[in-house]
Design an enzyme around this catalytic site. Structure first.
Site, mmCIF file in Angstrom:
data_model
loop_
_atom_site.group_PDB
_atom_site.id
_atom_site.type_symbol
_atom_site.label_atom_id
_atom_site.label_comp_id
_atom_site.label_asym_id
_atom_site.label_seq_id
_atom_site.Cartn_x
_atom_site.Cartn_y
_atom_site.Cartn_z
ATOM 1 N N HIS A 198 -4.733 -5.359 -8.294
ATOM 2 C CA HIS A 198 -5.636 -4.306 -7.822
ATOM 3 C C HIS A 198 -7.049 -4.885 -7.761
ATOM 4 C CE1 HIS A 198 -7.091 -0.275 -7.108
ATOM 5 N NE2 HIS A 198 -8.036 -0.514 -7.999
ATOM 6 N N ASP B 20 -2.215 2.502 -10.609
ATOM 7 C CA ASP B 20 -3.238 1.549 -11.053
ATOM 8 C C ASP B 20 -3.514 1.633 -12.551
ATOM 9 O OD1 ASP B 20 -3.434 0.620 -8.440
ATOM 10 O OD2 ASP B 20 -4.996 2.046 -7.929
ATOM 11 N N ILE C 115 2.496 4.222 -2.801
ATOM 12 C CA ILE C 115 2.681 4.715 -4.163
ATOM 13 C C ILE C 115 4.179 4.791 -4.419
ATOM 14 C CG2 ILE C 115 2.395 6.723 -5.668
ATOM 15 C CD1 ILE C 115 -0.268 7.240 -4.185
ATOM 16 N N MET D 147 0.814 -1.222 0.000
ATOM 17 C CA MET D 147 0.000 0.000 0.000
ATOM 18 C C MET D 147 0.847 1.271 0.000
ATOM 19 S SD MET D 147 -2.908 -1.348 -0.250
ATOM 20 C CE MET D 147 -4.161 -0.118 0.134
ATOM 21 N N ASN E 257 1.508 -5.722 -10.217
ATOM 22 C CA ASN E 257 0.639 -5.406 -9.076
ATOM 23 C C ASN E 257 -0.698 -6.114 -9.257
ATOM 24 O OD1 ASN E 257 -0.286 -3.912 -6.736
ATOM 25 N ND2 ASN E 257 -1.425 -2.583 -8.137
HETATM 26 C C1 GRF Z 1 -5.983 -7.300 -1.928
HETATM 27 O O1 GRF Z 1 -7.364 -7.152 -2.143
HETATM 28 C C2 GRF Z 1 -5.218 -6.511 -2.943
HETATM 29 O O2 GRF Z 1 -5.768 -6.556 -4.217
HETATM 30 C C3 GRF Z 1 -5.346 -5.136 -2.342
HETATM 31 O O3 GRF Z 1 -5.174 -5.322 -0.958
HETATM 32 C C4 GRF Z 1 -5.580 -6.643 -0.618
HETATM 33 C C5 GRF Z 1 -4.373 -7.304 0.011
HETATM 34 O O4 GRF Z 1 -4.680 -8.488 0.643
HETATM 35 N N1 GRF Z 1 -4.437 -4.197 -2.938
HETATM 36 P P1 GRF Z 1 -3.524 -9.462 1.140
HETATM 37 O O5 GRF Z 1 -2.521 -8.629 1.949
HETATM 38 O O6 GRF Z 1 -2.879 -10.090 -0.063
HETATM 39 O O7 GRF Z 1 -4.207 -10.451 2.015
#
Ligand code: GRF
Length: 196
Positions: A113, A149, A96, A94, A111
């Site tokens: 998303h 994204d 950028i 999380m 990535n």
């Molecule tokens: C997932 O939904 C991913 O697409 C989003 O954050 C969530 C991460 O889940 N960016 P995890 O840490 O892989 O359990």
């Protein structure tokens, strides 16, 4: 053996799905790659413990300890470069990333998303899909470019939005598809790169 490095910030369930796929589908033998390291920007990321228990090297690079995004990205780049990674996988990471970082890893940075891009980049994707009356939602694996994204799409999974869905219910439905989608997309990438 070539290295894949996975970046996480939280529970790391996508990371775990990728590590399990690498073992079960014999990526080492088939593609000559291993999951060499898992890196988190958050010291409390639950996925770290799991990865360590699998015998994978884990590192924490706490972004709050850096004065600027560029400083953090430079430290992250140095950490990753030590593995000379063939692929850097963002799995619920999380942060950028700055244009310079993205440029450095261009073509080997991907990535996942939780939306059907190009719809709903950014945060709160599930609530936004529900609010718009979308009948379908999903997840996208894409190459990372400097624009958040965006970047060429490698794979998508679609799920229905059901009557009465909350963001949590929809997120859980999408996440279970992410666990199938991401390893498969990486495997596709590995097959293409190998034969290229
Ligand atoms: C997932 O939904 C991913 O697409 C989003 O954050 C969530 C991460 O889940 N960016 P995890 O840490 O892989 O359990």
């Amino acid at each position: 053996m070539k290295n894949i490095v996975i970046l996480i910030s939280g529970s790391g369930s996508n990371m775990a799905a990728i590590v399990q796929a690498a073992q079960q589908r014999q990526w080492a033998q088939r593609f000559g790659v291993r999951i060499a390291a898992v890196v988190s920007n958050r010291p409390d990321a639950a996925g770290l413990e799991w990865a360590q228990a699998q015998g994978i090297e884990v590192s924490v690079l706490d972004h709050t300890a850096y004065a600027s995004r560029e400083d953090f990205d430079a430290a992250l780049q140095a950490l990753l470069d030590a593995y000379d990674p063939v692929l850097v996988v963002l799995a619920g990471f999380m942060r950028i990333l700055s244009a310079g970082f993205v440029q450095h890893f261009a073509g080997r940075l991907i990535n996942i998303h939780p939306s059907l891009l190009p719809a709903f980049g950014g945060l709160h994707t599930h609530q936004r899909a529900i609010d718009m009356g979308c009948q379908f939602a999903g997840a996208t694996v894409h190459q990372v470019t400097a624009e958040l994204d965006h970047g060429p799409i490698l794979a998508q999974a679609v799920v229905p939005v059901l009557p009465g869905d909350t963001a949590e219910r929809l997120a859980a439905r999408v996440l279970s598809q992410e666990h199938r989608l991401y390893p498969t997309a990486i495997e596709g990438w590995l097959s293409r790169t190998r034969s290229a």
